[in-house]
Scaffold this motif. Structure first.
Motif, PDB file in Angstrom:
ATOM      1  N   GLY A  94      -5.855  35.240 -28.027  1.00  0.00           N
ATOM      2  CA  GLY A  94      -6.336  33.876 -27.921  1.00  0.00           C
ATOM      3  C   GLY A  94      -7.721  33.884 -27.295  1.00  0.00           C
ATOM      4  N   ARG A 110      -7.126  28.809 -26.645  1.00  0.00           N
ATOM      5  CA  ARG A 110      -6.833  28.322 -27.993  1.00  0.00           C
ATOM      6  C   ARG A 110      -6.169  29.474 -28.726  1.00  0.00           C
ATOM      7  N   ARG A 112      -4.021  29.989 -32.443  1.00  0.00           N
ATOM      8  CA  ARG A 112      -3.559  29.407 -33.713  1.00  0.00           C
ATOM      9  C   ARG A 112      -3.892  27.916 -33.785  1.00  0.00           C
ATOM     10  N   ASP A 113      -5.082  27.579 -33.393  1.00  0.00           N
ATOM     11  CA  ASP A 113      -5.580  26.204 -33.414  1.00  0.00           C
ATOM     12  C   ASP A 113      -4.796  25.243 -32.519  1.00  0.00           C
ATOM     13  N   VAL A 114      -4.131  25.784 -31.514  1.00  0.00           N
ATOM     14  CA  VAL A 114      -3.402  24.960 -30.552  1.00  0.00           C
ATOM     15  C   VAL A 114      -3.900  25.322 -29.159  1.00  0.00           C
ATOM     16  N   GLU A 115      -4.088  24.299 -28.316  1.00  0.00           N
ATOM     17  CA  GLU A 115      -4.541  24.517 -26.945  1.00  0.00           C
ATOM     18  C   GLU A 115      -3.332  24.700 -26.040  1.00  0.00           C
TER      19      GLU A 115
END
Length: 147
Positions: A94, A110, A112-115
């Motif tokens: 990440g 971040r 996989r496009d998730v925070e």
């Protein structure tokens, strides 16, 4: 004091039922061994030994099964646990999007496009923009280490 065989049979059956119900509720592989001990004591009861012999059989069988069979049973149960989708994130990379600082209780990455909220594995500061590896997942918080 003498207790007749029929009464003791019902006592041992009661112990079996109670310990099985507790085991079903807790699923901790703790009381099942007492159920086995009570079953053996109920069988021994048929030969009409003194009460202390039945209690000794119950205790010995329960303890022996707990010490010998519990670790094996736990290993068998552990092998049947299927990893969840979240477990797939372990060892992935990440990017730190907010500096990770244990003292200030800050840090986001971040992945996989998730925070995600992140904390460093060793308590060190990890600066924004660095790449990290996911080491542990606790709820919505990731424990990470510098790559």
């Amino acid at each position: 004091m003498y207790i007749d065989q029929t009464t003791m049979l019902f006592v041992w059956l009661g112990v079996i039922i109670i310990t099985l119900v507790i085991e079903i509720i807790t699923q901790g592989l703790t009381t099942i061994w007492f159920s086995i001990g009570a079953a053996v004591a109920a069988i021994v009861n048929n030969w009409a030994p003194p009460l202390w012999v039945q209690i000794a059989v119950f205790c010995v069988v329960s303890i022996v099964f707990m010490l010998l069979a519990r670790p094996f049973a736990q290993r068998m149960m552990r092998n049947t646990i299927t990893p969840t989708n979240i477990d797939q994130l372990l060892q992935e990379e990440g990017i730190v999007i907010e500096t990770i600082d244990a003292d200030k209780q800050t840090g986001h990455i971040r992945l996989r496009d998730v925070e995600w909220i992140a904390r460093s594995e060793d308590g060190s500061v990890i600066d924004k923009g660095e790449t990290v590896l996911i080491k542990k997942i606790e709820g919505v918080k990731l424990t990470v280490a510098k790559k």
